[in-house]
Scaffold this motif. Sequence first.
Motif, PDB file in Angstrom:
ATOM      1  N   LEU A  79      -9.839 -11.571  10.584  1.00 37.63           N
ATOM      2  CA  LEU A  79      -8.820 -10.549  10.758  1.00 37.63           C
ATOM      3  C   LEU A  79      -8.230 -10.184   9.401  1.00 37.63           C
ATOM      4  N   LEU A  80      -8.214  -8.901   9.089  1.00 37.67           N
ATOM      5  CA  LEU A  80      -7.580  -8.395   7.873  1.00 37.67           C
ATOM      6  C   LEU A  80      -6.139  -8.038   8.217  1.00 37.67           C
ATOM      7  N   LEU A  90      -4.806  -5.923  11.268  1.00 36.58           N
ATOM      8  CA  LEU A  90      -3.459  -6.042  11.805  1.00 36.58           C
ATOM      9  C   LEU A  90      -2.466  -5.509  10.786  1.00 36.58           C
ATOM     10  N   LEU A  91      -1.509  -4.720  11.236  1.00 42.63           N
ATOM     11  CA  LEU A  91      -0.501  -4.155  10.332  1.00 42.63           C
ATOM     12  C   LEU A  91       0.863  -4.785  10.588  1.00 42.63           C
ATOM     13  N   THR A  92       1.518  -5.206   9.501  1.00 44.92           N
ATOM     14  CA  THR A  92       2.888  -5.708   9.631  1.00 44.92           C
ATOM     15  C   THR A  92       3.892  -4.563   9.686  1.00 44.92           C
ATOM     16  N   HIS A  93       3.649  -3.503   8.893  1.00 43.89           N
ATOM     17  CA  HIS A  93       4.507  -2.313   8.913  1.00 43.89           C
ATOM     18  C   HIS A  93       3.832  -1.203   8.120  1.00 43.89           C
ATOM     19  N   GLU A  94       4.502  -0.051   8.042  1.00 44.16           N
ATOM     20  CA  GLU A  94       3.842   1.168   7.581  1.00 44.16           C
ATOM     21  C   GLU A  94       4.012   1.488   6.102  1.00 44.16           C
ATOM     22  N   VAL A 128      -7.632  -1.181  14.732  1.00 43.13           N
ATOM     23  CA  VAL A 128      -6.375  -1.442  14.018  1.00 43.13           C
ATOM     24  C   VAL A 128      -5.297  -1.776  15.037  1.00 43.13           C
ATOM     25  N   TYR A 129      -4.675  -2.936  14.885  1.00 44.30           N
ATOM     26  CA  TYR A 129      -3.604  -3.376  15.769  1.00 44.30           C
ATOM     27  C   TYR A 129      -2.257  -3.102  15.106  1.00 44.30           C
ATOM     28  N   ALA A 130      -1.375  -2.439  15.844  1.00 43.84           N
ATOM     29  CA  ALA A 130      -0.059  -2.105  15.310  1.00 43.84           C
ATOM     30  C   ALA A 130       0.913  -1.875  16.454  1.00 43.84           C
ATOM     31  N   THR A 131       2.199  -1.958  16.149  1.00 39.28           N
ATOM     32  CA  THR A 131       3.218  -1.644  17.153  1.00 39.28           C
ATOM     33  C   THR A 131       3.237  -0.138  17.387  1.00 39.28           C
ATOM     34  N   GLY A 168      -2.310  10.435   8.164  1.00 36.58           N
ATOM     35  CA  GLY A 168      -3.697  10.843   7.982  1.00 36.58           C
ATOM     36  C   GLY A 168      -4.738   9.825   8.370  1.00 36.58           C
ATOM     37  N   VAL A 169      -4.321   8.675   8.894  1.00 37.22           N
ATOM     38  CA  VAL A 169      -5.292   7.667   9.345  1.00 37.22           C
ATOM     39  C   VAL A 169      -5.677   8.011  10.780  1.00 37.22           C
ATOM     40  N   ASP A 170      -6.604   8.949  10.910  1.00 37.65           N
ATOM     41  CA  ASP A 170      -6.932   9.497  12.231  1.00 37.65           C
ATOM     42  C   ASP A 170      -8.321   9.115  12.716  1.00 37.65           C
ATOM     43  N   THR A 171      -9.050   8.313  11.940  1.00 35.51           N
ATOM     44  CA  THR A 171     -10.405   7.940  12.373  1.00 35.51           C
ATOM     45  C   THR A 171     -10.443   6.529  12.950  1.00 35.51           C
ATOM     46  N   ALA A 172      -9.313   5.837  12.937  1.00 35.47           N
ATOM     47  CA  ALA A 172      -9.288   4.449  13.403  1.00 35.47           C
ATOM     48  C   ALA A 172      -9.238   4.368  14.916  1.00 35.47           C
ATOM     49  N   SER A 173      -9.738   3.251  15.439  1.00 38.90           N
ATOM     50  CA  SER A 173      -9.575   2.913  16.853  1.00 38.90           C
ATOM     51  C   SER A 173      -8.319   2.057  16.956  1.00 38.90           C
ATOM     52  N   TRP A 174      -7.274   2.586  17.589  1.00 33.67           N
ATOM     53  CA  TRP A 174      -5.979   1.931  17.600  1.00 33.67           C
ATOM     54  C   TRP A 174      -5.804   1.036  18.823  1.00 33.67           C
ATOM     55  N   LYS A 175      -5.267  -0.149  18.589  1.00 35.12           N
ATOM     56  CA  LYS A 175      -4.887  -1.081  19.640  1.00 35.12           C
ATOM     57  C   LYS A 175      -3.384  -1.318  19.501  1.00 35.12           C
ATOM     58  N   ILE A 176      -2.624  -0.905  20.480  1.00 34.17           N
ATOM     59  CA  ILE A 176      -1.174  -0.950  20.388  1.00 34.17           C
ATOM     60  C   ILE A 176      -0.633  -2.200  21.083  1.00 34.17           C
ATOM     61  N   PHE A 177       0.265  -2.895  20.409  1.00 34.79           N
ATOM     62  CA  PHE A 177       0.934  -4.048  21.016  1.00 34.79           C
ATOM     63  C   PHE A 177       2.440  -3.904  20.800  1.00 34.79           C
TER      64      PHE A 177
END
Length: 252
Positions: A24-25, A53-57, A76-79, A90-99
């Motif tokens: 996991l990055l 995984l993103l901690t914040h923006e 990409v996992y993010a809140t 502009g990050v529009d090509t990612a597959s987003w997983k929302i938690f």
Amino acid sequence: MRFIVLGSGSGGNAAVVEAGGMRLLVDAGLSAKQLTDRMKASGIEPASINAVLLTHEHGDHVRGLRVLMKQMAAPVYATPSTSMVVRGSGVDTASWKIFESGGSFHFNGLSVHSFAVPHDAVEPVGFVFRHEEKSFGLLSDTGHVTKLISERLRGVGALFVEANYDDALLEADTKRPWSTKQRISSRHGHLSNAQTAALVAELATTGLRRVVLGHLSRDCNCPLTAAKAVRGSLAEVEIVCAEQDKPCGWWE
């Protein structure tokens, strides 16, 4: 379980956590080229990353994400709020997983538990990673240590935590205006060496044995000062500092 910090500081932050055959990055604040180069230099093929995984923006945590997602298929996992802001940039090509902040998710036996942190971002979080009997906490940009943070990190064996500034060095700094200093030291800014030392001392009583300090200010801190302040009299806790300009090797 093992982890590596690819780089940490105001110039960009990223780390990789590995367990149970999963990689996991966490954050992608370096350029995409730097991220891929540093992963390869550390024995990690970028295509082997299972999720981001993103901690914040903030930019020093997502700077390389847009280009990286054109090269990788990892989700990409993010809140919700973090994903909304990053998508809008502009990050529009990612597959987003929302938690939801405080939520958990799992990867082949590797569990990830999120928790809210106080920082001047829309919905910042920290993470605790668990695999079998091992646990690792990751606490990046944080203005102060809340009761929730202490509770969520209780019992972790290893911890990556920011130690952004030394109080005296920040006060004496002539490069930053007073307003910037106020933001850094505010309850939604960054952790000082003293604040991090108090947290580490508390967690050392619940099994913490390895600490990696990150996000050190180039002007208002230094590795020797930070490590000395956080180590205190905790002889049983190994303390090292991550670097901005290169990966710092794997920690088991």
